[in-house]
Design an enzyme around this catalytic site. Structure first.
Site, PDB file in Angstrom:
ATOM      1  N   LYS A  64       0.791  -1.153   0.018  1.00  0.00           N
ATOM      2  CA  LYS A  64      -0.109  -0.230  -0.054  1.00  0.00           C
ATOM      3  C   LYS A  64       0.848   1.096  -0.195  1.00  0.00           C
ATOM      4  O   LYS A  64       2.113   1.236   0.155  1.00  0.00           O
ATOM      5  CB  LYS A  64      -0.767  -0.147   1.178  1.00  0.00           C
ATOM      6  CG  LYS A  64      -2.017  -1.338   1.143  1.00  0.00           C
ATOM      7  CD  LYS A  64      -2.690  -1.349   2.557  1.00  0.00           C
ATOM      8  CE  LYS A  64      -3.788  -2.370   2.287  1.00  0.00           C
ATOM      9  NZ  LYS A  64      -4.457  -2.670   3.856  1.00  0.00           N
ATOM     10  N   TYR A  82     -12.041  -4.272  -3.394  1.00  0.00           N
ATOM     11  CA  TYR A  82     -12.650  -4.587  -2.090  1.00  0.00           C
ATOM     12  C   TYR A  82     -14.164  -5.248  -2.432  1.00  0.00           C
ATOM     13  O   TYR A  82     -14.496  -6.261  -1.669  1.00  0.00           O
ATOM     14  CB  TYR A  82     -12.773  -3.542  -1.102  1.00  0.00           C
ATOM     15  CG  TYR A  82     -11.380  -3.236  -0.582  1.00  0.00           C
ATOM     16  CD1 TYR A  82     -10.908  -4.093   0.154  1.00  0.00           C
ATOM     17  CD2 TYR A  82     -10.920  -2.337  -0.768  1.00  0.00           C
ATOM     18  CE1 TYR A  82      -9.712  -4.091   0.790  1.00  0.00           C
ATOM     19  CE2 TYR A  82      -9.307  -1.886  -0.301  1.00  0.00           C
ATOM     20  CZ  TYR A  82      -8.940  -2.856   0.395  1.00  0.00           C
ATOM     21  OH  TYR A  82      -7.665  -2.741   1.260  1.00  0.00           O
ATOM     22  N   HIS A 134      -2.027  -5.320   1.493  1.00  0.00           N
ATOM     23  CA  HIS A 134      -3.191  -6.265   1.216  1.00  0.00           C
ATOM     24  C   HIS A 134      -2.600  -7.696   0.762  1.00  0.00           C
ATOM     25  O   HIS A 134      -1.975  -7.916  -0.049  1.00  0.00           O
ATOM     26  CB  HIS A 134      -4.102  -5.825   0.316  1.00  0.00           C
ATOM     27  CG  HIS A 134      -5.056  -6.639  -0.279  1.00  0.00           C
ATOM     28  ND1 HIS A 134      -6.199  -6.737   0.527  1.00  0.00           N
ATOM     29  CD2 HIS A 134      -5.026  -7.386  -1.259  1.00  0.00           C
ATOM     30  CE1 HIS A 134      -7.020  -7.837  -0.343  1.00  0.00           C
ATOM     31  NE2 HIS A 134      -6.078  -8.196  -1.014  1.00  0.00           N
ATOM     32  N   GLU A 148      -9.101 -11.045  -7.763  1.00  0.00           N
ATOM     33  CA  GLU A 148      -8.552  -9.947  -7.540  1.00  0.00           C
ATOM     34  C   GLU A 148      -7.171  -9.816  -8.684  1.00  0.00           C
ATOM     35  O   GLU A 148      -6.873  -8.796  -8.985  1.00  0.00           O
ATOM     36  CB  GLU A 148      -7.710  -9.874  -6.407  1.00  0.00           C
ATOM     37  CG  GLU A 148      -8.615  -9.733  -4.751  1.00  0.00           C
ATOM     38  CD  GLU A 148      -8.391  -9.718  -3.514  1.00  0.00           C
ATOM     39  OE1 GLU A 148      -8.879  -9.497  -2.822  1.00  0.00           O
ATOM     40  OE2 GLU A 148      -7.043 -10.095  -3.532  1.00  0.00           O
ATOM     41  N   ASN A 171      -1.753  -0.222   7.528  1.00  0.00           N
ATOM     42  CA  ASN A 171      -1.100  -1.772   7.691  1.00  0.00           C
ATOM     43  C   ASN A 171      -0.116  -2.060   6.748  1.00  0.00           C
ATOM     44  O   ASN A 171      -0.189  -3.512   6.553  1.00  0.00           O
ATOM     45  CB  ASN A 171      -2.237  -2.855   8.178  1.00  0.00           C
ATOM     46  CG  ASN A 171      -3.274  -2.919   6.946  1.00  0.00           C
ATOM     47  OD1 ASN A 171      -2.998  -2.380   5.893  1.00  0.00           O
ATOM     48  ND2 ASN A 171      -4.409  -3.709   7.299  1.00  0.00           N
TER      49      ASN A 171
HETATM   50  P1  GDP Z   1      -7.100  -7.853   5.657  1.00  0.00           P
HETATM   51  O1  GDP Z   1      -7.393  -9.061   4.556  1.00  0.00           O
HETATM   52  O2  GDP Z   1      -6.169  -8.588   6.772  1.00  0.00           O
HETATM   53  O3  GDP Z   1      -6.362  -6.873   5.189  1.00  0.00           O
HETATM   54  O4  GDP Z   1      -8.403  -7.481   6.335  1.00  0.00           O
HETATM   55  P2  GDP Z   1     -10.007  -7.484   5.831  1.00  0.00           P
HETATM   56  O5  GDP Z   1     -10.219  -7.935   4.453  1.00  0.00           O
HETATM   57  O6  GDP Z   1     -10.673  -7.986   6.862  1.00  0.00           O
HETATM   58  O7  GDP Z   1      -9.893  -5.962   5.584  1.00  0.00           O
HETATM   59  C1  GDP Z   1      -9.631  -5.057   4.657  1.00  0.00           C
HETATM   60  C2  GDP Z   1      -9.192  -3.690   5.346  1.00  0.00           C
HETATM   61  O8  GDP Z   1     -10.360  -3.012   5.927  1.00  0.00           O
HETATM   62  C3  GDP Z   1      -8.146  -3.645   6.405  1.00  0.00           C
HETATM   63  O9  GDP Z   1      -6.971  -3.798   5.762  1.00  0.00           O
HETATM   64  C4  GDP Z   1      -8.312  -2.499   7.003  1.00  0.00           C
HETATM   65  O10 GDP Z   1      -7.999  -1.283   6.474  1.00  0.00           O
HETATM   66  C5  GDP Z   1     -10.015  -2.490   7.249  1.00  0.00           C
HETATM   67  N1  GDP Z   1     -10.729  -2.973   8.326  1.00  0.00           N
HETATM   68  C6  GDP Z   1     -10.812  -4.391   8.553  1.00  0.00           C
HETATM   69  N2  GDP Z   1     -11.414  -4.361   9.747  1.00  0.00           N
HETATM   70  C7  GDP Z   1     -11.850  -3.200  10.389  1.00  0.00           C
HETATM   71  C8  GDP Z   1     -11.906  -2.852  11.536  1.00  0.00           C
HETATM   72  O11 GDP Z   1     -12.538  -3.442  12.479  1.00  0.00           O
HETATM   73  N3  GDP Z   1     -11.859  -1.596  11.949  1.00  0.00           N
HETATM   74  C9  GDP Z   1     -11.294  -0.555  11.035  1.00  0.00           C
HETATM   75  N4  GDP Z   1     -11.330   0.604  11.255  1.00  0.00           N
HETATM   76  N5  GDP Z   1     -10.970  -0.946   9.787  1.00  0.00           N
HETATM   77  C10 GDP Z   1     -10.993  -2.234   9.482  1.00  0.00           C
HETATM   78 MG    MG Z   2      -9.156  -9.169   3.165  1.00  0.00          MG
END
Ligand code: GDP
Ligand code: MG
Length: 201
Positions: free
Chosen positions: A14, A54, A159, A170, A156
């Site tokens: 990112k 997404y 992705h 994707e 973070n």
């Molecule tokens: P990843 O696959 O580990 O990146 O996580 P996810 O697919 O669950 O979520 C995608 C993105 O959504 C993450 O990189 C975060 O930026 C955001 N996100 C997910 N869960 C949360 C949450 O509980 N709170 C907030 N603020 N952002 C979240």
């Molecule tokens: Mg994810």
């Protein structure tokens, strides 16, 4: 995907990862695992593209919203809404701004259990709790709490695809077919060869 050794996953460094000069370190970690890099490019995605990324998983809105609501409640906090779709709308708005802020590096990694191995090396979504030894655990310090205070996405660094099915969708979005290469890597004979013959002369 019919060959286990050809599982593929998408990784995005990112904008914060690029700005922190971590591209090389991040590639190194995945590369050293034994996975094979089969696609690589730098892009500045626009917000519409980030949204389509997404939303390749039709369940993502509901899953992410519900997961977020549950995590607020577990911490004794009030979620911004009880409706998962509304919660995800806030997250998605922040993610669009975050990912479209500058160049990102997209890559495709291939090999046995590519999705799971990459997620292990990447670490949990929130840097505050991602394990030491993972990329997120070692190289960044953000939290949902801090991101919420500032009304932005959690920074973070990365992705990575959540499942082989998600990965296929994707990869098709980020790469043309001819931008993902099929080639042999010498390492593979050691990682996958059944008898390890051919080492001794
Ligand atoms: P990843 O696959 O580990 O990146 O996580 P996810 O697919 O669950 O979520 C995608 C993105 O959504 C993450 O990189 C975060 O930026 C955001 N996100 C997910 N869960 C949360 C949450 O509980 N709170 C907030 N603020 N952002 C979240
Ligand atoms: Mg994810």
């Amino acid at each position: 995907m019919n060959n286990l050794k050809e599982e593929r996953t998408l990784v995005i460094v990112k904008p914060d990862g690029v700005q922190r000069s971590l591209i090389g370190e991040i590639i190194k970690r995945y590369e050293q695992s034994g996975l094979k890099l089969v696609g690589l490019k730098m892009i500045v995605p626009d917000e519409d593209f980030v949204e389509s990324h997404y939303l390749v998983d039709p369940e993502w809105r509901v899953k992410t919203g519900q997961k977020t609501i549950d995590s607020y409640k577990k911490k004794g906090k009030t979620p911004p809404s009880e409706n998962p779709i509304e919660v995800t709308a806030i997250i998605l708005k922040n993610l669009k701004k975050y990912l479209a802020a500058g160049p990102v590096v997209a890559m495709v990694w291939q090999g046995i259990h590519a999705v799971g191995i990459v997620r292990k090396i990447t670490g949990g979504t929130e840097p505050l709790t991602s394990d030491v030894g993972t990329i997120r655990g070692d190289f960044t310090i953000d939290s949902y709490e801090m991101a919420d205070v500032d009304g932005r996405a959690v920074r973070n660094l990365l992705h990575s695809s959540g499942s082989p099915e998600e990965a296929d969708k994707e990869i098709a979005l980020w790469f043309k077919e001819e931008e993902v290469y099929s080639y042999r890597l010498n390492n593979e004979s050691i990682l996958y060869d059944i008898n390890l013959d051919g080492i001794l002369e």
